[in-house]
Design an enzyme around this catalytic site. Structure first.
Site, PDB file in Angstrom:
ATOM      1  CD  GLU A   1       6.927  -0.377   0.539  1.00 48.09           C
ATOM      2  OE1 GLU A   1       5.929  -0.247   0.445  1.00 48.09           O
ATOM      3  OE2 GLU A   1       7.850  -1.220   0.260  1.00 48.09           O
TER       4      GLU A   1
ATOM      5  CB  CYS B   1      -1.482   2.861   4.729  1.00 46.04           C
ATOM      6  SG  CYS B   1      -0.832   1.061   4.933  1.00 46.04           S
TER       7      CYS B   1
ATOM      8  CB  CYS C   1       6.524  -8.923   8.377  1.00 46.11           C
ATOM      9  SG  CYS C   1       5.204  -9.473   9.422  1.00 46.11           S
TER      10      CYS C   1
ATOM     11  CB  CYS D   1       1.252 -13.824   5.373  1.00 45.98           C
ATOM     12  SG  CYS D   1       0.538 -13.446   6.994  1.00 45.98           S
TER      13      CYS D   1
ATOM     14  CB  CYS E   1       2.242 -10.752   2.625  1.00 41.97           C
ATOM     15  SG  CYS E   1       2.728  -9.010   3.277  1.00 41.97           S
TER      16      CYS E   1
ATOM     17  N   GLY F   1       5.063  -5.098   8.731  1.00 44.45           N
ATOM     18  CA  GLY F   1       5.152  -5.234   9.986  1.00 44.45           C
ATOM     19  C   GLY F   1       3.896  -5.762  10.618  1.00 44.45           C
TER      20      GLY F   1
ATOM     21  CB  SER G   1      -5.110 -10.203   8.145  1.00 43.01           C
ATOM     22  OG  SER G   1      -4.946  -8.995   8.059  1.00 43.01           O
TER      23      SER G   1
ATOM     24  CB  CYS H   1       1.954  -5.742   0.686  1.00 43.16           C
ATOM     25  SG  CYS H   1      -0.056  -5.557   0.590  1.00 43.16           S
TER      26      CYS H   1
HETATM   27  N1  SAH Z   1       0.650  -7.441   9.819  1.00 43.97           N
HETATM   28  C1  SAH Z   1      -0.787  -6.859   9.900  1.00 43.97           C
HETATM   29  C2  SAH Z   1      -0.828  -5.653   8.855  1.00 43.97           C
HETATM   30  C3  SAH Z   1      -0.035  -5.642   7.860  1.00 43.97           C
HETATM   31  S1  SAH Z   1      -0.541  -6.193   6.314  1.00 43.97           S
HETATM   32  C4  SAH Z   1      -1.806  -7.872   9.151  1.00 43.97           C
HETATM   33  O1  SAH Z   1      -1.508  -8.765   8.587  1.00 43.97           O
HETATM   34  O2  SAH Z   1      -2.979  -7.422   9.234  1.00 43.97           O
HETATM   35  C5  SAH Z   1      -2.172  -5.338   5.891  1.00 43.97           C
HETATM   36  C6  SAH Z   1      -2.950  -6.252   4.871  1.00 43.97           C
HETATM   37  O3  SAH Z   1      -2.517  -6.552   3.750  1.00 43.97           O
HETATM   38  C7  SAH Z   1      -3.241  -7.716   5.758  1.00 43.97           C
HETATM   39  O4  SAH Z   1      -4.811  -7.878   5.562  1.00 43.97           O
HETATM   40  C8  SAH Z   1      -2.481  -8.444   4.663  1.00 43.97           C
HETATM   41  O5  SAH Z   1      -2.936 -10.020   4.947  1.00 43.97           O
HETATM   42  C9  SAH Z   1      -2.787  -7.869   3.489  1.00 43.97           C
HETATM   43  N2  SAH Z   1      -1.953  -8.311   2.372  1.00 43.97           N
HETATM   44  C10 SAH Z   1      -0.834  -8.800   2.302  1.00 43.97           C
HETATM   45  N3  SAH Z   1      -0.169  -9.143   1.165  1.00 43.97           N
HETATM   46  C11 SAH Z   1      -1.373  -9.162   0.309  1.00 43.97           C
HETATM   47  C12 SAH Z   1      -1.345  -9.182  -1.182  1.00 43.97           C
HETATM   48  N4  SAH Z   1      -0.518  -9.647  -1.883  1.00 43.97           N
HETATM   49  N5  SAH Z   1      -2.687  -9.089  -1.475  1.00 43.97           N
HETATM   50  C13 SAH Z   1      -3.723  -8.376  -0.962  1.00 43.97           C
HETATM   51  N6  SAH Z   1      -3.406  -8.104   0.417  1.00 43.97           N
HETATM   52  C14 SAH Z   1      -2.502  -8.382   0.967  1.00 43.97           C
END
Ligand code: SAH
Length: 347
Positions: A90, A103, A110, A114, A117, A157, A212, A329
């Site tokens: 995406e 973005c 990934c 987390c 996510c 990722g 993050s 995400c």
């Molecule tokens: N892997 C990298 C970049 C991709 S995620 C990272 O972790 O930074 C981009 C951002 O979106 C990260 O800060 C991630 O923690 C956040 N994110 C993921 N799922 C989310 C959700 N359900 N709500 C809000 N932010 C989220």
């Protein structure tokens, strides 16, 4: 077959020199690729024999638009791209006052795990190539007809888990004969892979590093981000302080607000204590509800912001864009994969 678009201008020039071509051909081919040429036939300033030779030994990546969703609310466009091997990723085009921002994803899936996510639920399939990262910027610009001035590496990722490729992509997208997007207009977001942060610090680039954070205490952070068990948040804060000392660049901390998990005043106080001596910026993100996740959005965003500000920390709340189009995400990729599996809709 050679993936020509993943190569630097110098590498393309060398490849062509090996085919007996003069050096200026390298720049011609590079320019065509970065304008979005999808076949060698389009490269009208090359001889027919060279075009045929290239077509036999090299290929040009070109993702297909598998799905495209345009937000009625704010013009955000979400692309689901199908790559040449059938995988999909995406990108999201967001229209801010300071310019159009895309973005992009750095991997297919990934492996960071987390808990909140959507991108990580099915794990990592493979890394993207430099060309596949560049294509997201290039073809978003070509398809939308909108000039892209900013890039955020915040899609699917973990960029630090594919850092060599990411660095090469940055070199490509930054090139004056290519898209020429300045490093100051690029942000890279990591879940906290410390060796990557240290490596980036050595390079002293002008890009913006986003971390993050999502919790300042080890217990909470390990609960929601497995990466914290490999790279504990104490060490992460130390790496961030070192990064600032080395580069002089302010770090942006992403903080998705989760109800009852990371939204308590003591956690704001702890963030402030840990950032002492460094001009950090905390970006509070309203949690996107992911169906598969047990976490709910916090109702304490404003209070948490005030608490951070009372310590002199700059804290902003991210405006949510594209709420009507699953624009965050990995949610569209997941939806498309589910539907394809059930045979409801092809990709
Ligand atoms: N892997 C990298 C970049 C991709 S995620 C990272 O972790 O930074 C981009 C951002 O979106 C990260 O800060 C991630 O923690 C956040 N994110 C993921 N799922 C989310 C959700 N359900 N709500 C809000 N932010 C989220």
């Amino acid at each position: 077959m050679i993936d020509l678009k993943s190569m630097t201008l110098e590498e393309i020039t060398d490849t062509l020199r090996d085919m007996g071509e003069p050096a200026f051909r390298g720049k011609q081919v590079f320019t065509w690729l970065h304008k979005g040429a999808v076949s060698f036939d389009e490269m009208s300033n090359l001889s027919k024999s060279l075009r045929e030779k290239l077509a036999k030994t090299c290929f040009i990546t070109a993702p297909k638009v598998a799905r495209k969703q345009v937000s009625q609310q704010d013009g955000t466009i979400k692309y689901l791209w199908e790559l040449q091997d059938g995988n999909c990723i995406e990108s999201v085009l967001m229209r801010y006052h300071h310019g159009n921002t895309v973005c992009i994803s750095s991997q297919v899936g990934c492996r960071m795990g987390c808990a909140f996510c959507a991108s990580t639920i099915a794990g990592k399939v493979r890394d993207l190539t430099p060309a596949e990262m560049l294509d997201q910027v290039l073809f978003t610009q070509l398809d939308s007809g909108l000039d892209i001035s900013n890039i955020v590496l915040m899609g699917i990722g973990e960029p630090m888990d594919n850092l060599d490729t990411v660095l090469k992509f940055l070199q490509l997208v930054n090139h004056p004969d290519g898209m020429n997007i300045g490093m100051r207009h690029i942000s890279l977001s990591t879940c906290g892979v410390i060796p990557g942060i240290r490596r980036l610090a050595e390079l002293k680039t002008q890009l913006t590093l986003s971390v993050s954070l999502h919790a300042p205490d080890g217990e909470t952070r390990s609960r929601i981000m497995p990466v914290n068990r490999a790279y504990p948040v104490e060490d992460l804060f130390a790496a961030c302080h070192d990064y600032f000392k080395k580069t002089g660049r302010r770090i942006s901390f992403e903080y998705a607000m989760i109800d009852g998990v990371n939204d308590q005043d003591w956690q704001a106080d702890l963030i402030a204590a840990k950032l002492k001596g460094m001009p950090g910026h905390v970006n509070l993100i309203p949690l996107n509800d992911v169906v598969e996740s047990p976490f709910k959005p916090s109702k304490r965003i404003a209070a948490f912001q005030r608490r951070l500000e009372s310590h002199g920390i700059t804290a902003t709340v991210r405006r949510s864009l594209g709420g009507d189009i699953d624009a965050s995400c990995g949610q569209l990729r997941r939806k498309a994969m589910e539907e394809a599996k059930k045979g409801e809709k092809p990709l």
